[in-house]
Design a protein around this motif. Structure first.
Motif, short mmCIF file in Angstrom:
data_model
loop_
_atom_site.label_atom_id
_atom_site.label_comp_id
_atom_site.label_asym_id
_atom_site.label_seq_id
_atom_site.Cartn_x
_atom_site.Cartn_y
_atom_site.Cartn_z
N ALA A 190 92.79 -15.71 -39.00
CA ALA A 190 91.37 -15.91 -38.73
C ALA A 190 91.09 -17.41 -38.69
CB ALA A 190 90.53 -15.24 -39.81
N VAL A 191 90.58 -17.90 -37.58
CA VAL A 191 90.33 -19.33 -37.39
C VAL A 191 88.83 -19.57 -37.30
CG1 VAL A 191 90.74 -21.32 -35.89
CG2 VAL A 191 92.53 -19.59 -36.19
N PRO A 192 88.25 -20.32 -38.23
CA PRO A 192 86.79 -20.48 -38.27
C PRO A 192 86.21 -21.18 -37.05
CG PRO A 192 87.87 -21.94 -39.86
CD PRO A 192 88.92 -20.99 -39.37
N TYR A 193 87.00 -21.98 -36.37
CA TYR A 193 86.48 -22.73 -35.22
C TYR A 193 87.02 -22.21 -33.89
CZ TYR A 193 90.97 -24.97 -36.29
OH TYR A 193 92.30 -25.20 -36.59
N PHE A 194 87.47 -20.95 -33.85
CA PHE A 194 88.12 -20.41 -32.65
C PHE A 194 87.24 -20.49 -31.40
CE2 PHE A 194 89.19 -16.52 -30.05
CZ PHE A 194 90.28 -17.09 -29.42
N GLN A 458 99.49 -50.29 -30.77
CA GLN A 458 98.62 -49.87 -29.68
C GLN A 458 97.19 -49.74 -30.18
OE1 GLN A 458 97.98 -46.04 -26.66
NE2 GLN A 458 99.78 -46.13 -27.99
N LEU A 459 96.25 -50.32 -29.45
CA LEU A 459 94.84 -50.11 -29.73
C LEU A 459 94.46 -48.79 -29.08
CD1 LEU A 459 92.18 -51.02 -30.87
CD2 LEU A 459 91.83 -52.48 -28.88
N SER A 460 94.32 -47.77 -29.90
CA SER A 460 94.17 -46.41 -29.40
C SER A 460 92.95 -45.75 -30.01
CB SER A 460 95.43 -45.60 -29.74
OG SER A 460 95.41 -44.33 -29.16
N GLY A 461 92.70 -44.52 -29.61
CA GLY A 461 91.54 -43.83 -30.16
C GLY A 461 91.58 -42.35 -29.84
N TRP A 462 90.70 -41.61 -30.51
CA TRP A 462 90.67 -40.16 -30.34
C TRP A 462 89.23 -39.68 -30.47
CZ3 TRP A 462 94.53 -37.23 -28.66
CH2 TRP A 462 94.44 -35.84 -28.78
N GLY A 463 88.85 -38.74 -29.62
CA GLY A 463 87.55 -38.11 -29.70
C GLY A 463 87.70 -36.66 -30.06
N ALA A 464 86.78 -36.14 -30.86
CA ALA A 464 86.90 -34.79 -31.39
C ALA A 464 86.80 -33.72 -30.30
CB ALA A 464 85.83 -34.54 -32.44
N ASP A 465 87.66 -32.74 -30.39
CA ASP A 465 87.58 -31.55 -29.55
C ASP A 465 86.66 -30.52 -30.17
OD1 ASP A 465 89.42 -32.20 -27.42
OD2 ASP A 465 91.00 -32.05 -28.90
N TYR A 466 86.66 -30.46 -31.50
CA TYR A 466 85.82 -29.51 -32.22
C TYR A 466 85.47 -30.13 -33.57
CZ TYR A 466 90.50 -28.34 -33.96
OH TYR A 466 91.78 -28.41 -34.47
N ALA A 467 84.40 -29.63 -34.19
CA ALA A 467 83.83 -30.28 -35.37
C ALA A 467 84.55 -29.90 -36.66
CB ALA A 467 82.35 -29.96 -35.47
N ASP A 468 85.79 -30.32 -36.79
CA ASP A 468 86.57 -30.06 -38.00
C ASP A 468 87.53 -31.24 -38.18
OD1 ASP A 468 87.34 -27.39 -39.81
OD2 ASP A 468 88.97 -28.84 -39.61
N PRO A 469 87.64 -31.80 -39.38
CA PRO A 469 88.50 -32.96 -39.61
C PRO A 469 89.96 -32.75 -39.22
CG PRO A 469 87.01 -32.70 -41.47
CD PRO A 469 86.84 -31.48 -40.60
N ILE A 470 90.43 -31.51 -39.25
CA ILE A 470 91.83 -31.26 -38.91
C ILE A 470 92.14 -31.71 -37.49
CG2 ILE A 470 91.49 -28.90 -38.11
CD1 ILE A 470 94.49 -30.29 -40.12
N ASN A 471 91.12 -31.73 -36.62
CA ASN A 471 91.32 -32.16 -35.24
C ASN A 471 91.83 -33.60 -35.16
OD1 ASN A 471 89.21 -32.60 -32.30
ND2 ASN A 471 91.32 -31.95 -32.46
N PHE A 472 91.49 -34.41 -36.15
CA PHE A 472 92.01 -35.78 -36.23
C PHE A 472 93.28 -35.84 -37.07
CE2 PHE A 472 87.68 -36.49 -34.94
CZ PHE A 472 87.74 -37.63 -34.14
N LEU A 473 93.25 -35.18 -38.21
CA LEU A 473 94.36 -35.30 -39.16
C LEU A 473 95.67 -34.78 -38.60
CD1 LEU A 473 92.41 -34.15 -42.34
CD2 LEU A 473 92.98 -36.51 -41.67
N GLU A 474 95.61 -33.70 -37.79
CA GLU A 474 96.83 -33.10 -37.27
C GLU A 474 97.56 -34.01 -36.28
OE1 GLU A 474 95.64 -29.51 -35.38
OE2 GLU A 474 94.41 -30.51 -33.87
N LEU A 475 96.87 -35.03 -35.77
CA LEU A 475 97.48 -35.92 -34.77
C LEU A 475 98.76 -36.57 -35.26
CD1 LEU A 475 94.30 -37.81 -33.45
CD2 LEU A 475 95.64 -36.08 -32.23
N PHE A 476 98.83 -36.80 -36.57
CA PHE A 476 99.97 -37.56 -37.08
C PHE A 476 100.93 -36.71 -37.92
CE2 PHE A 476 96.69 -40.50 -35.89
CZ PHE A 476 97.40 -41.32 -35.02
N GLY A 477 100.87 -35.41 -37.67
CA GLY A 477 101.92 -34.55 -38.19
C GLY A 477 103.22 -34.86 -37.48
#
Length: 565
Positions: A190-194, A458-477
């Motif tokens: 079950a994914v809360p942001y599906f 690299q001067l880089s950046g990321w914009g959220a796909d959905y409103a959950d912090p994991i969307n950013f945190l998972e980038l560096f797994g």
């Protein structure tokens, strides 16, 4: 992709995302999108006879293959010419797109059954079917496709993780066409942001027959694509600095689309864009730096926050060899050696704020006390030249050298060049023995260099796909397809795994683990945060109802229109 996605640095690529609609974090509420009054503001002023917009972007379109998309420019274009099961409306609510009604959901919340609209068609006349979603989603997770965003389905759709790992075949993905207009989706958990995912480009459908017929030519230019969204893309040769949107007469909700055409040109210099705006050739532009200051009293000016987080990526392996940035002390030194407030005040000058972490302010709130994530985690990597020099000395000693030559990769826009020069000055001044060479390249080239790990910093950046912090945190797994930096931390990976699996049923525990994950990423200087972007734009008063989105694709033109000048 925004949506989570790579985007042009400090340029004007997203200048078009203006505050014409409420900019919340997005909700899970849904409603039928067929009645324009439910999603569009009431028309104000007399409608212009010629419904044409003239806009600019700050970067070229890297790809129009929805399965391969990772950047924000492409996401913006795709959002306006394609459509998934849902799309975001002017209030940032999820409204029905290709889905004709809300899905039937099993008691365990693992099986969703969607009905596809009977009147949903591709621009070549073919009906949009459940099979189009099955084909596209399988392509995304197929290892042979090498789609950077395949991880977005991993841990969400049944068997996606095993398929991307090469352990199962793509046809085992938890998606099935019950019939032409019935789509069944089985989730791994079950994914809360599906629902919030289903308006993103990697969840768009693709017409298997058409894609197969086109072969390698598919999506290479606007004539080798078919469209199921509000507009069709035209006049795009695959690499050029201009393109057009034209109203799609086969779109199911074409009555809500008022614009007949949108002309887009890539303009990388703000000064040039400003001249075009003042001369009436462009209807909306983004401002930055000194240009914001000179137009502060202009009645056309608008400002709004975004979910874009900018940072330095440290590449730890280049050309198969370890770089000096494998050294944690060197990374910490660089991360603390530049004045973020001075950068925001003197270079950006657009309301953007210094960031003390990866997750931006305003994205998500603690389920227990409603406090913002950024507020709770605080400023985790502050500017401190003295501490930076201490880390620098330790790092140089550990590497057995007394100086380092490194390269800073960024875009070739006017503002990106100014940003690079500012950072070069700060870092070379505060870290004795550092020589920083600047490499400013077109956006598409930077993405290619990023994918090949052909950079140091690299001067880089990321914009959220959905409103959950994991969307950013998972980038560096370690195994994330968008990492592209060589950062790997076993404890960090374990936290990410728990956040996305066992902790889903306990929101408070999950929230704490996300906070811990960001702290660990900052403690090890996996990246170095710089700022959260705010936008300052000039927009002609006759331009109405452009949807601005905090998450996902930056903006929508479906409901936009122009009034008489």
């Amino acid at each position: 992709m925004k949506k989570g996605k790579l985007f042009s640095i400090a340029g004007i690529t997203f200048a078009s995302a203006i505050v014409l609609a409420a900019c919340g974090g997005g909700t899970s509420s849904t409603k039928d999108d067929s009645a324009s009054k439910s999603t569009s503001s009431s028309e104000s002023g007399n409608m212009a006879k010629e419904q044409v917009l003239n806009l600019i972007e700050g970067a070229e379109i890297p790809t129009m293959n929805s399965v391969m998309n990772t950047d924000a420019t492409s996401s913006i274009v795709m959002n306006n010419v394609f459509e998934g099961l849902y799309r975001q409306d002017l209030k940032n609510d999820s409204v029905l797109g290709m889905a004709s009604e809300e899905p039937k959901v099993s008691d365990d919340k693992l099986t969703y059954t969607f009905k596809i609209r009977e009147d949903a068609n591709w621009s070549n006349g073919d009906p949009v079917t459940a099979k189009d979603f099955v084909f596209s989603w399988r392509r995304l997770v197929d290892p042979a496709t090498a789609a950077p965003y395949s991880y977005m389905m991993a841990g969400v759709i049944e068997n996606a993780r095993e398929i991307t790992a090469g352990e199962k075949q793509p046809d085992t993905l938890g998606v099935k066409a019950i019939d032409d207009k019935t789509l069944e989706v089985k989730l791994e958990k079950a994914v809360p942001y599906f629902k919030g995912l289903l308006s993103l480009s990697m969840f768009y459908p693709q017409n298997e027959k058409y894609v197969t017929e086109q072969g390698d030519k598919f999506a290479s230019n606007s004539d080798t694509i078919i469209y199921n969204g509000p507009f069709k893309l035209t006049s795009w040769d695959g690499t050029g600095l201009s393109w057009k949107y034209e109203k799609n007469d086969t779109y199911w909700d074409k009555k809500s689309v008022k614009l007949d055409k949108i002309n887009v040109d890539v303009v990388k210099e703000v000064s040039t864009a400003l001249n075009l705006y003042d001369n009436g050739q462009i209807d909306r532009i983004g401002l930055s730096g000194e240009y914001v200051q000179t137009r502060q009293d202009d009645p056309d000016i608008k400002k709004l926050p975004t979910s874009y987080s900018f940072y330095f990526k440290f590449n730890q392996k280049r050309d198969g060899k370890d770089t000096p940035l494998t050294n944690e002390n060197i990374r910490k030194a660089i991360a603390m050696a530049y004045d973020k407030q001075a950068y925001a005040d003197t270079v950006l000058q657009n309301g953007s704020i210094p960031s003390g972490g990866l997750v931006p302010e305003g994205l998500a709130k603690d389920p227990k006390n409603d406090k913002d994530f950024r507020e709770e985690n605080g400023d985790l990597l502050k500017f401190d030249a003295k501490k930076a020099q201490d880390y620098w000395k330790k790092g140089l000693k550990e590497l057995g050298v007394d100086k380092l030559d490194l390269e800073l990769l960024s875009d070739d826009t006017e503002n990106a060049k100014r940003s690079s020069e500012f950072m070069q000055g700060q870092l070379e001044e505060n870290l004795p023995g550092l020589s920083l060479k600047l490499k400013n390249v077109p956006f598409k080239v930077r993405i290619n260099d990023n994918d090949k790990q052909n950079y140091d910093i690299q001067l880089s950046g990321w914009g959220a796909d959905y409103a959950d912090p994991i969307n950013f945190l998972e980038l560096f797994g370690t195994t994330n397809g968008n990492n592209k930096s060589g950062y790997s931390n076993e404890k960090y990976d374990d936290l990410l795994k728990q956040i996305s699996t066992t902790s889903l049923a306990d929101p408070e525990k999950r929230w704490g683990q996300m906070r811990d994950a960001e702290k660990l990423l900052m403690d090890t200087a996996g990246i170095a945060p710089i700022y959260q972007r705010y936008l300052t734009v000039l927009q002609k008063p006759y331009v109405k109802d452009i949807g601005a989105h905090l998450v996902g694709a930056d903006y929508s033109y479906k409901w936009a229109y122009v009034t008489e000048k």
